[in-house]
Write a protein that holds these residues in place. Structure first.
Motif, PDB file in Angstrom:
ATOM      1  N   GLY A 173       0.808  -1.208   0.000  1.00  0.00           N
ATOM      2  CA  GLY A 173       0.000   0.000   0.000  1.00  0.00           C
ATOM      3  C   GLY A 173       0.840   1.256   0.000  1.00  0.00           C
ATOM      4  O   GLY A 173       2.058   1.219   0.153  1.00  0.00           O
ATOM      5  N   THR A 174       0.160   2.373  -0.168  1.00  0.00           N
ATOM      6  CA  THR A 174       0.793   3.694  -0.163  1.00  0.00           C
ATOM      7  C   THR A 174      -0.058   4.634   0.678  1.00  0.00           C
ATOM      8  O   THR A 174      -1.291   4.630   0.567  1.00  0.00           O
ATOM      9  N   VAL A 175       0.567   5.412   1.512  1.00  0.00           N
ATOM     10  CA  VAL A 175      -0.151   6.352   2.369  1.00  0.00           C
ATOM     11  C   VAL A 175      -0.737   7.478   1.514  1.00  0.00           C
ATOM     12  O   VAL A 175      -0.027   8.133   0.750  1.00  0.00           O
ATOM     13  N   GLY A 188      -4.320   0.651  -2.274  1.00  0.00           N
ATOM     14  CA  GLY A 188      -3.735  -0.643  -2.579  1.00  0.00           C
ATOM     15  C   GLY A 188      -4.267  -1.799  -1.760  1.00  0.00           C
ATOM     16  O   GLY A 188      -3.882  -2.947  -1.989  1.00  0.00           O
ATOM     17  N   LEU A 189      -5.168  -1.521  -0.806  1.00  0.00           N
ATOM     18  CA  LEU A 189      -5.662  -2.577   0.082  1.00  0.00           C
ATOM     19  C   LEU A 189      -7.159  -2.816  -0.086  1.00  0.00           C
ATOM     20  O   LEU A 189      -7.802  -3.401   0.789  1.00  0.00           O
ATOM     21  N   THR A 227      -8.151   2.275   6.309  1.00  0.00           N
ATOM     22  CA  THR A 227      -7.518   3.101   7.334  1.00  0.00           C
ATOM     23  C   THR A 227      -6.810   2.178   8.310  1.00  0.00           C
ATOM     24  O   THR A 227      -7.397   1.224   8.814  1.00  0.00           O
ATOM     25  N   LEU A 228      -5.545   2.466   8.572  1.00  0.00           N
ATOM     26  CA  LEU A 228      -4.733   1.660   9.482  1.00  0.00           C
ATOM     27  C   LEU A 228      -4.312   2.495  10.673  1.00  0.00           C
ATOM     28  O   LEU A 228      -3.999   3.683  10.544  1.00  0.00           O
ATOM     29  N   GLU A 229      -4.332   1.869  11.843  1.00  0.00           N
ATOM     30  CA  GLU A 229      -3.863   2.526  13.060  1.00  0.00           C
ATOM     31  C   GLU A 229      -2.820   1.627  13.716  1.00  0.00           C
ATOM     32  O   GLU A 229      -3.033   0.424  13.883  1.00  0.00           O
ATOM     33  N   ILE A 240       2.776  11.337   3.437  1.00  0.00           N
ATOM     34  CA  ILE A 240       1.967  10.971   2.276  1.00  0.00           C
ATOM     35  C   ILE A 240       2.899  10.482   1.170  1.00  0.00           C
ATOM     36  O   ILE A 240       3.913  11.105   0.875  1.00  0.00           O
ATOM     37  N   GLY A 241       2.553   9.354   0.583  1.00  0.00           N
ATOM     38  CA  GLY A 241       3.392   8.768  -0.451  1.00  0.00           C
ATOM     39  C   GLY A 241       4.308   7.677   0.059  1.00  0.00           C
ATOM     40  O   GLY A 241       4.924   6.962  -0.743  1.00  0.00           O
ATOM     41  N   ASP A 242       4.428   7.523   1.399  1.00  0.00           N
ATOM     42  CA  ASP A 242       5.240   6.442   1.961  1.00  0.00           C
ATOM     43  C   ASP A 242       4.626   5.100   1.564  1.00  0.00           C
ATOM     44  O   ASP A 242       3.413   4.897   1.668  1.00  0.00           O
ATOM     45  N   SER A 243       5.445   4.180   1.121  1.00  0.00           N
ATOM     46  CA  SER A 243       4.957   2.856   0.718  1.00  0.00           C
ATOM     47  C   SER A 243       5.321   1.814   1.763  1.00  0.00           C
ATOM     48  O   SER A 243       6.248   2.000   2.554  1.00  0.00           O
TER      49      SER A 243
END
Length: 260
Positions: A173-175, A188-189, A227-229, A240-243
Motif C-alpha cells: 500500500g501507499t499512504v 492498494g488494500l 484506514t490503518l492505526e 503521504i506517499g510512503d509505501s
C-alpha cells in the motif's frame, strides 16, 4: 592476562606511547561505524574511525565472577552520524561493538580490549551515555521455548505453518492521508476485508521510516478506502506517499491454524 602483539608490546616498553581508543560499532541493520578519541581519522581493515565523533570512554570494569562487565561510551547527540532520532528509534539497540587500544602512529599495532553489545542508553539534552556490555550478558538471557495457553510460535515461522508471503495474507500500500501520528489512510488494500490486518505488522519500504516495522492495532474500511492505526507512533513522522508491505495478524482469520 591479555596477550599483546610483540610490536605493540615493544612500543609500550619504550615508555613514550601514542595510544588511543577505537570503537567499531555494527548495528543490527548491518551498518558499520568507526569512532576514535584521537584527533584525526584512522583507517583499519577498511573501516574509517572518525575523530571528534563525540565518543569518550570510561574505565574498563571487569569482574572475576560471571557478572556482566561494562564500560560506558559517552557521545554528543550533535554528531552527524549519531542522531537522537536514531537512538529513540532503536537503531542502536544491541549493536555489536569492539573496543581496541591502538597505536595511532602505526594502527597495525592494536589489541582487542572488549567485545560486546550496546546496552542501556541514557539520554540528556546535549549528550548520551551508552553502556557497553561484555559477552557475559548473554548468560542472563532466557533461552528456549515458552509454554503457555496461547500459541508461542512466531507468526509465519516454520512451527506456525502460515505462509505470510501468500497473496491472501500480504498486501502492499501507499499512504494517501495522515489523520494522526499513528493513523493513516492507504491505497492498494481495497481487496482485503476490514480487520484483516489487525494484529499484523507494517514494513515500511520508503519514506522516513524505511526499513522499520510497526504492529497494526486497527484496520477499517469505509467506501473501499482502508484506514490503518498502529499500536505506537513511529519516531519519524508518517508521510503521504510512503509505501509499505503489510502482513495479516494471528487473529480469528486463521481458523485452520495448526496450533489451535
Amino acid at each position: 592476562m591479555k596477550s599483546l602483539p610483540p610490536t605493540l608490546q615493544a612500543h609500550l616498553d619504550t615508555g613514550v606511547t601514542t595510544l588511543c581508543w577505537c570503537w567499531k560499532v555494527e548495528r543490527t541493520d548491518g551498518v558499520v561505524f568507526g569512532f576514535t578519541d584521537h584527533d584525526r581519522a584512522l583507517t583499519m581493515a577498511g573501516i574509517v574511525y572518525e575523530p571528534d565523533s563525540g565518543f569518550a570512554a570510561s574505565e574498563l570494569r571487569a569482574n572475576s565472577d560471571l557478572s556482566v562487565d561494562a564500560q560506558d561510551a559517552e557521545g554528543v547527540l550533535s554528531s552527524g552520524r549519531i542522531t537522537e532520532t536514531d537512538i529513540l528509534d532503536g537503531r542502536w539497540d544491541n549493536a555489536r561493538i569492539e573496543v581496541r587500544r591502538v597505536n595511532w602512529a602505526d594502527v597495525t599495532q592494536n589489541v582487542l580490549m572488549r567485545r560486546g553489545n550496546i546496552g542501556q542508553v541514557r539520554r540528556g539534552k546535549a549528550a548520551f551515555v551508552a553502556e557497553v556490555r561484555s559477552l557475559s550478558h548473554m548468560l542472563n538471557q532466557t533461552v528456549g521455548r515458552t509454554f503457555q495457553y496461547y500459541c508461542d510460535a512466531a507468526l509465519g515461522d516454520t512451527r506456525c505453518g502460515i505462509n505470510l508471503d501468500a497473496g491472501s495474507y500480504k498486501g502492499t500500500g501507499t499512504v494517501t492521508a495522515v489523520t494522526a501520528d499513528r493513523r493513516f489512510k492507504a491505497s492498494g488494500l481495497s481487496g482485503f476485508a476490514a480487520e484483516w490486518f489487525e494484529l499484523g505488522y507494517v514494513a515500511w519500504t520508503s519514506g522516513a521510516n524505511a526499513g522499520r516495522m510497526a504492529e497494526v492495532s486497527r484496520h477499517s474500511r469505509v467506501s473501499g478506502v482502508a484506514t490503518l492505526e498502529l499500536f505506537e507512533a513511529p519516531v519519524r513522522a508518517i508521510g503521504i506517499g510512503d509505501s509499505f508491505t503489510i502482513h495479516a495478524g494471528c487473529d480469528k482469520q486463521f481458523k485452520t491454524c495448526k496450533k489451535k
